[in-house]
Design a protein around this motif. Structure first.
Motif, PDB file in Angstrom:
ATOM      1  N   ALA A   1       0.837  -1.197   0.000  1.00 26.54           N
ATOM      2  CA  ALA A   1       0.000   0.000   0.000  1.00 26.54           C
ATOM      3  C   ALA A   1       0.877   1.253   0.000  1.00 26.54           C
ATOM      4  CB  ALA A   1      -0.913  -0.011   1.217  1.00 26.54           C
ATOM      5  N   THR A   2       0.709   2.078  -1.023  1.00 32.25           N
ATOM      6  CA  THR A   2       1.578   3.234  -1.227  1.00 32.25           C
ATOM      7  C   THR A   2       0.750   4.392  -1.762  1.00 32.25           C
ATOM      8  OG1 THR A   2       3.438   1.777  -1.780  1.00 32.25           O
ATOM      9  CG2 THR A   2       3.646   4.077  -2.429  1.00 32.25           C
ATOM     10  N   GLY A   3       0.976   5.587  -1.197  1.00 31.72           N
ATOM     11  CA  GLY A   3       0.350   6.795  -1.699  1.00 31.72           C
ATOM     12  C   GLY A   3       1.366   7.662  -2.417  1.00 31.72           C
ATOM     13  N   PRO A   4       0.917   8.617  -3.222  1.00 28.54           N
ATOM     14  CA  PRO A   4       1.842   9.493  -3.942  1.00 28.54           C
ATOM     15  C   PRO A   4       2.816  10.218  -3.026  1.00 28.54           C
ATOM     16  CG  PRO A   4      -0.395   9.755  -4.770  1.00 28.54           C
ATOM     17  CD  PRO A   4      -0.490   8.894  -3.551  1.00 28.54           C
ATOM     18  N   ASP A   5       2.368  10.587  -1.836  1.00 24.79           N
ATOM     19  CA  ASP A   5       3.243  11.304  -0.918  1.00 24.79           C
ATOM     20  C   ASP A   5       4.338  10.426  -0.332  1.00 24.79           C
ATOM     21  OD1 ASP A   5       1.843  13.618  -1.348  1.00 24.79           O
ATOM     22  OD2 ASP A   5       0.613  13.445   0.461  1.00 24.79           O
ATOM     23  N   ASP A   6       4.244   9.104  -0.540  1.00 23.28           N
ATOM     24  CA  ASP A   6       5.292   8.186  -0.063  1.00 23.28           C
ATOM     25  C   ASP A   6       6.465   8.101  -1.037  1.00 23.28           C
ATOM     26  OD1 ASP A   6       3.721   7.445   2.161  1.00 23.28           O
ATOM     27  OD2 ASP A   6       2.659   5.942   0.962  1.00 23.28           O
ATOM     28  N   VAL A   7       6.335   8.733  -2.209  1.00 21.75           N
ATOM     29  CA  VAL A   7       7.262   8.515  -3.317  1.00 21.75           C
ATOM     30  C   VAL A   7       8.082   9.768  -3.595  1.00 21.75           C
ATOM     31  CG1 VAL A   7       7.423   7.992  -5.796  1.00 21.75           C
ATOM     32  CG2 VAL A   7       5.751   6.791  -4.359  1.00 21.75           C
ATOM     33  N   LEU A   8       9.369   9.569  -3.840  1.00 19.17           N
ATOM     34  CA  LEU A   8      10.265  10.606  -4.341  1.00 19.17           C
ATOM     35  C   LEU A   8      10.802  10.137  -5.685  1.00 19.17           C
ATOM     36  CD1 LEU A   8      12.174  13.099  -4.161  1.00 19.17           C
ATOM     37  CD2 LEU A   8      13.744  11.660  -2.815  1.00 19.17           C
ATOM     38  N   VAL A   9      10.621  10.941  -6.724  1.00 17.05           N
ATOM     39  CA  VAL A   9      11.148  10.610  -8.044  1.00 17.05           C
ATOM     40  C   VAL A   9      12.615  11.021  -8.105  1.00 17.05           C
ATOM     41  CG1 VAL A   9      10.954  11.014 -10.533  1.00 17.05           C
ATOM     42  CG2 VAL A   9       8.885  10.868  -9.116  1.00 17.05           C
ATOM     43  N   THR A  10      13.450  10.157  -8.662  1.00 19.30           N
ATOM     44  CA  THR A  10      14.893  10.403  -8.702  1.00 19.30           C
ATOM     45  C   THR A  10      15.423  10.239 -10.127  1.00 19.30           C
ATOM     46  OG1 THR A  10      15.360   8.077  -8.189  1.00 19.30           O
ATOM     47  CG2 THR A  10      15.204   9.623  -6.334  1.00 19.30           C
ATOM     48  N   SER A  11      16.638  10.677 -10.331  1.00 19.88           N
ATOM     49  CA  SER A  11      17.304  10.537 -11.632  1.00 19.88           C
ATOM     50  C   SER A  11      17.958   9.160 -11.693  1.00 19.88           C
ATOM     51  CB  SER A  11      18.328  11.658 -11.827  1.00 19.88           C
ATOM     52  OG  SER A  11      17.700  12.919 -11.795  1.00 19.88           O
ATOM     53  N   GLY A  12      17.114   8.149 -11.891  1.00 18.36           N
ATOM     54  CA  GLY A  12      17.570   6.770 -11.827  1.00 18.36           C
ATOM     55  C   GLY A  12      17.607   6.292 -10.391  1.00 18.36           C
ATOM     56  N   SER A  13      17.501   4.980 -10.195  1.00 18.22           N
ATOM     57  CA  SER A  13      17.542   4.473  -8.829  1.00 18.22           C
ATOM     58  C   SER A  13      18.933   4.614  -8.217  1.00 18.22           C
ATOM     59  CB  SER A  13      17.087   3.003  -8.782  1.00 18.22           C
ATOM     60  OG  SER A  13      17.930   2.189  -9.557  1.00 18.22           O
ATOM     61  N   GLN A  14      19.956   4.773  -9.067  1.00 19.47           N
ATOM     62  CA  GLN A  14      21.295   5.011  -8.524  1.00 19.47           C
ATOM     63  C   GLN A  14      21.328   6.304  -7.714  1.00 19.47           C
ATOM     64  OE1 GLN A  14      23.942   2.922  -8.708  1.00 19.47           O
ATOM     65  NE2 GLN A  14      25.066   4.297  -7.375  1.00 19.47           N
ATOM     66  N   GLN A  15      20.631   7.335  -8.183  1.00 18.11           N
ATOM     67  CA  GLN A  15      20.575   8.567  -7.387  1.00 18.11           C
ATOM     68  C   GLN A  15      19.838   8.341  -6.080  1.00 18.11           C
ATOM     69  OE1 GLN A  15      17.966  11.938  -8.219  1.00 18.11           O
ATOM     70  NE2 GLN A  15      19.701  13.354  -7.957  1.00 18.11           N
ATOM     71  N   ALA A  16      18.794   7.523  -6.104  1.00 19.43           N
ATOM     72  CA  ALA A  16      18.074   7.236  -4.866  1.00 19.43           C
ATOM     73  C   ALA A  16      19.022   6.633  -3.838  1.00 19.43           C
ATOM     74  CB  ALA A  16      16.911   6.291  -5.146  1.00 19.43           C
TER      75      ALA A  16
END
Length: 400
Positions: A99-114
């Motif tokens: 279960a995930t909401g939009p506010d749980d997510v951070l978009v990154t420049s590839g998962s390597q940046q994450a």
């Protein structure tokens, strides 16, 4: 006539930061540079097959991004990411049982940046970071640049051994455990559900962060999905889940995402503000339009069918290509097969001969923390057709 004063010698520039000289470049990237010459069949890089990219669908998505609002597509955006893409990521994660909401997510420049953002947020110089052994090479670079002390966790053919993990956590008091539990890079193995539950319990009981990297989870060719670590009760408040669009859409988009508890996610947002302010707006909007217009799961079914055939072609020919007595696994998905040569063989030495025969792979040694097994090697099967794989294995046999 006055004599000109001598020009003083310029002073030397200050030294580079110690971390930049302590961490080596990626041997995988260096091997990829060697394999770019025409005619080489490379099992080295974990590259998606470019002929399977949905180029027309992505082009239409970019056209839509500009048609709807070119001004927005070309403007700065929020650090967290455009709402449409965060909603799409959250919906896909929820559909997979988390279960995930939009506010749980951070978009990154590839998962390597994450991964870099999480390391910035969590790791101080000298902190202990636990990893699988062997593990993803770029993660070792990331932790090395942060000044972490990287400690390997014993693994077997199924991945992390929970009893060994518990012992190391008690002894080393690590800050986090980094793991690729599904179709791991470089070994292709998958951590079973029971062990995932045990890892989650250990993290909750003994107190450490879990960083769960899942770039390959959508590339399953057989068997059943295994729930994310992040979905286990003991891990829900302490797991950062990393995902990527590189393997399911195109790596050139450089789009990934991070799902994490609120406090950690906020720290990652601050780190991202210092790194790049935000991920490309136009790329995010194009990806969001693509996900709204295209049945991604149907596209992935086509990709999985092609990759399954390529995996089977590689597995079917390894017995002829590698020296007698070699061993290898059968991954249920992902992009890699992990092999071990017999005693008295060395994968790095074999690579030199293989390159002379216009075929390449990656020796396994750089993926290890501490003493490495020089007989191991990683072979990727996704980039080439079954016919090309067969020819590459013939060349490898000649090199052996």
């Amino acid at each position: 006539m006055p004599v000109p004063a001598p020009v003083p010698a310029p002073a030397p520039t200050p030294a580079f930061a110690a971390r930049t000289t302590a961490v080596q470049g990626s041997p995988v990237r260096e091997i990829l540079a060697l394999t770019e010459r025409p005619g080489v069949i490379s099992f080295a890089g974990g590259l998606p097959a470019p002929e399977l990219f949905d180029a027309e669908g992505l082009r239409a998505a970019y056209d839509t991004a500009f048609a709807v609002s070119a001004r927005r597509a070309l403007q700065y955006s929020t650090t967290e990411g455009v709402p449409e893409l965060r909603e799409a990521v959250a919906a896909r994660a929820t559909a997979r049982g988390l279960a995930t909401g939009p506010d749980d997510v951070l978009v990154t420049s590839g998962s390597q940046q994450a991964l870099t953002l999480l390391t910035t947020a969590l790791v101080e110089p000298g902190d202990v970071v636990l990893v699988e052994n062997p593990t993803y090479l770029a993660a070792l670079q990331c932790f090395g640049l942060a000044g972490a002390r990287v400690v390997p966790v014993p693994c077997d053919a199924q991945g992390i051994v929970p009893e060994a993990l518990a012992e190391i956590v008690v002894r080393e008091r690590p800050k986090l455990l980094y793991t690729v539990p599904t179709f791991q890079n470089p070994t292709g193995r998958t951590l079973p559900a029971a062990r995932r539950a045990a890892v989650a319990e250990i993290a909750g009981r003994l107190g450490l962060w879990l960083v769960e990297d899942d770039p390959y989870g959508d590339l399953r060719y057989e068997g059943s999905d295994v729930p994310w670590l992040a979905s286990h009760p003991g891990a829900q408040d302490r797991t950062a889940l990393l995902g990527s669009f590189s393997k399911v859409m195109a790596p050139g988009l450089r789009l990934g995402w991070l799902r994490a508890p609120a406090g950690l996610r906020r720290a990652a947002v601050v780190a991202k503000q210092a790194a790049d302010l935000h991920t490309s707006t136009v790329d995010q909007l194009a990806a969001a339009h693509y996900l709204a217009a295209v049945d991604l799961d149907a596209h992935l079914a086509t990709v999985r069918a092609a990759y399954r055939e390529r995996r089977d072609a590689l597995l079917g020919g390894l017995g002829e290509a590698l020296p007698a007595g070699s061993e290898w696994n059968r991954p249920e998905g992902g992009m890699f097969v992990w092999a071990r040569l017999p005693q008295e063989h060395d994968a790095a030495r074999l690579l030199k001969s293989a390159l002379a025969h216009d075929v390449a792979f990656v020796p396994g040694a750089p993926f290890y923390t501490g003493p490495a097994d020089p007989r191991t090697l990683r072979l990727s099967f996704t980039t080439h057709t079954p016919q090309e794989i067969a020819e590459g294995l013939r060349r490898l046999r000649r090199a052996v």
